[in-house]
Design an enzyme around this catalytic site. Structure first.
Site, PDB file in Angstrom:
ATOM      1  N   CYS A  58      40.258  76.496   0.890  1.00  0.00           N
ATOM      2  CA  CYS A  58      40.646  75.767   2.100  1.00  0.00           C
ATOM      3  C   CYS A  58      41.363  74.497   1.673  1.00  0.00           C
ATOM      4  O   CYS A  58      40.736  73.570   1.149  1.00  0.00           O
ATOM      5  CB  CYS A  58      39.421  75.433   2.951  1.00  0.00           C
TER       6      CYS A  58
ATOM      7  N   HIS B 275      47.422  85.697   2.523  1.00  0.00           N
ATOM      8  CA  HIS B 275      48.243  85.263   3.651  1.00  0.00           C
ATOM      9  C   HIS B 275      49.365  86.260   3.902  1.00  0.00           C
ATOM     10  O   HIS B 275      49.988  86.767   2.960  1.00  0.00           O
ATOM     11  CB  HIS B 275      48.863  83.885   3.382  1.00  0.00           C
TER      12      HIS B 275
ATOM     13  N   GLU C   7      43.639  82.009  11.369  1.00  0.00           N
ATOM     14  CA  GLU C   7      42.878  82.093  10.130  1.00  0.00           C
ATOM     15  C   GLU C   7      41.835  83.205  10.168  1.00  0.00           C
ATOM     16  O   GLU C   7      41.184  83.442  11.191  1.00  0.00           O
ATOM     17  CB  GLU C   7      42.176  80.763   9.839  1.00  0.00           C
TER      18      GLU C   7
ATOM     19  N   CYS D 283      46.343  74.553   8.660  1.00  0.00           N
ATOM     20  CA  CYS D 283      45.768  75.375   7.594  1.00  0.00           C
ATOM     21  C   CYS D 283      46.505  75.016   6.314  1.00  0.00           C
ATOM     22  O   CYS D 283      47.704  75.289   6.185  1.00  0.00           O
ATOM     23  CB  CYS D 283      45.918  76.858   7.907  1.00  0.00           C
TER      24      CYS D 283
ATOM     25  N   GLY E 204      47.574  77.990   4.286  1.00  0.00           N
ATOM     26  CA  GLY E 204      48.612  78.647   5.073  1.00  0.00           C
ATOM     27  C   GLY E 204      49.947  77.935   4.974  1.00  0.00           C
ATOM     28  O   GLY E 204      51.011  78.570   4.901  1.00  0.00           O
TER      29      GLY E 204
END
Length: 286
Positions: free
Chosen positions: A76, A167, A216, A225, A228
């Site tokens: 994260c 992703h 997510e 994110c 991301g």
């Protein structure tokens, strides 16, 4: 049990941070979900558990749990920025640059004088089996030599990248009208991604500026994110749409992503800079 916590956010991506450096902390998935519940608990996208370093040279380790599901996840980016801000502000370290180990990565975090945090996110991963992604029987379209994979049943093309977590990034004309809430769950749970996937919706404004929304894995759409943003910029650079330094406008704030992968090789690290803010502290009975 009574549990002390700190509520933080990074560009609107919000976290409950718990200090487990002095004694181990074990919470059940049900207790994690209680913490993450926005009506019956504290409310957050993810829960960050701060732990002592596990390897020589590590300053800390930390674990990440989705607030909605209670499941542990690998990485994260916004949480890592909040992690270093938490460690410094709570007197756990007097360093401004620290090394932190997650379940599958070693991160280098630097607290800048302006209060923002820069994170070395490591190199992106493109190999399908490592993402993981199943490309069998698919024929990609090449954009500047970079694969855009068709998800035929959804009628879209995605670039596939891992930043320690998987992703799928698609370019859209306008993130505000993109079908994030309808399409996001279908991408997340698509059978081509055996461990599910984070779904990114990328709008290119110019070569140094983009807008991004991310649905997510296990959390739904969040206001920002970090991984991301890294994955989307890396995909955009490889596709020839973006330069090496890009400002990413998420709904919760601005992140700056830098990647020199085309000039220095694909193993160049991705650098992410953005805010980390403490909201409040408290105690909850679980």
């Amino acid at each position: 049990m009574n549990l002390r916590f700190t509520k933080m956010h990074g560009a609107g991506n919000d976290f409950v941070v718990i200090d487990a450096t002095r004694q181990p902390l074990t919470l059940t998935p049900e207790q994690m979900r209680r913490l993450g519940d926005r009506r019956f608990g504290v409310g957050c996208d993810q829960i960050l558990v701060v732990e002592p370093g596990r390897e020589p040279g590590d300053d800390f380790a930390y674990r990440i749990f989705n607030g909605a599901s209670g499941e542990e996840v690998e990485h994260c980016g916004n949480g890592s920025r909040c992690f270093v801000r938490y460690a410094v502000d709570h007197g756990l370290t007097d360093k401004r640059s620290i090394r932190v180990r997650t379940v599958n990565a070693l991160l280098e975090l630097h607290l800048r004088e302006d209060g923002r945090v820069t994170v070395d996110m490591g190199a992106p991963v493109f190999e399908s089996e490592r993402v993981p992604f199943d490309p069998r029987a698919l024929t990609p379209r090449l954009e500047n030599g970079f694969e855009q994979w068709p998800l035929v049943d959804l009628g879209i093309e995605v670039a596939v990248v891992s930043m320690g977590n998987p992703h799928a990034v698609q370019r859209v004309a306008d993130v505000e009208t993109a079908p994030v809430l309808e399409q996001g769950p279908r991408i997340e749970n698509h059978p081509r991604f055996p461990r599910r996937v984070n779904a990114g919706f990328l709008q290119v404004l110019d070569r140094g500026h983009v807008k991004l929304r991310v649905f997510e894995r296990g959390a739904g759409e969040t206001l920002a994110c970090g991984t991301g943003a890294c994955a989307a910029v890396v995909a955009g650079i490889r596709a020839g749409w973006l330069d090496e330094r890009v400002d990413v406008q998420a709904r919760g704030g601005l992140l700056t992503i830098e990647w020199a992968g085309l000039s220095q090789g694909l193993q160049a690290p991705v650098l992410m800079t953005g805010p980390a803010v403490q909201v409040f502290e408290g105690e909850i009975s679980l």
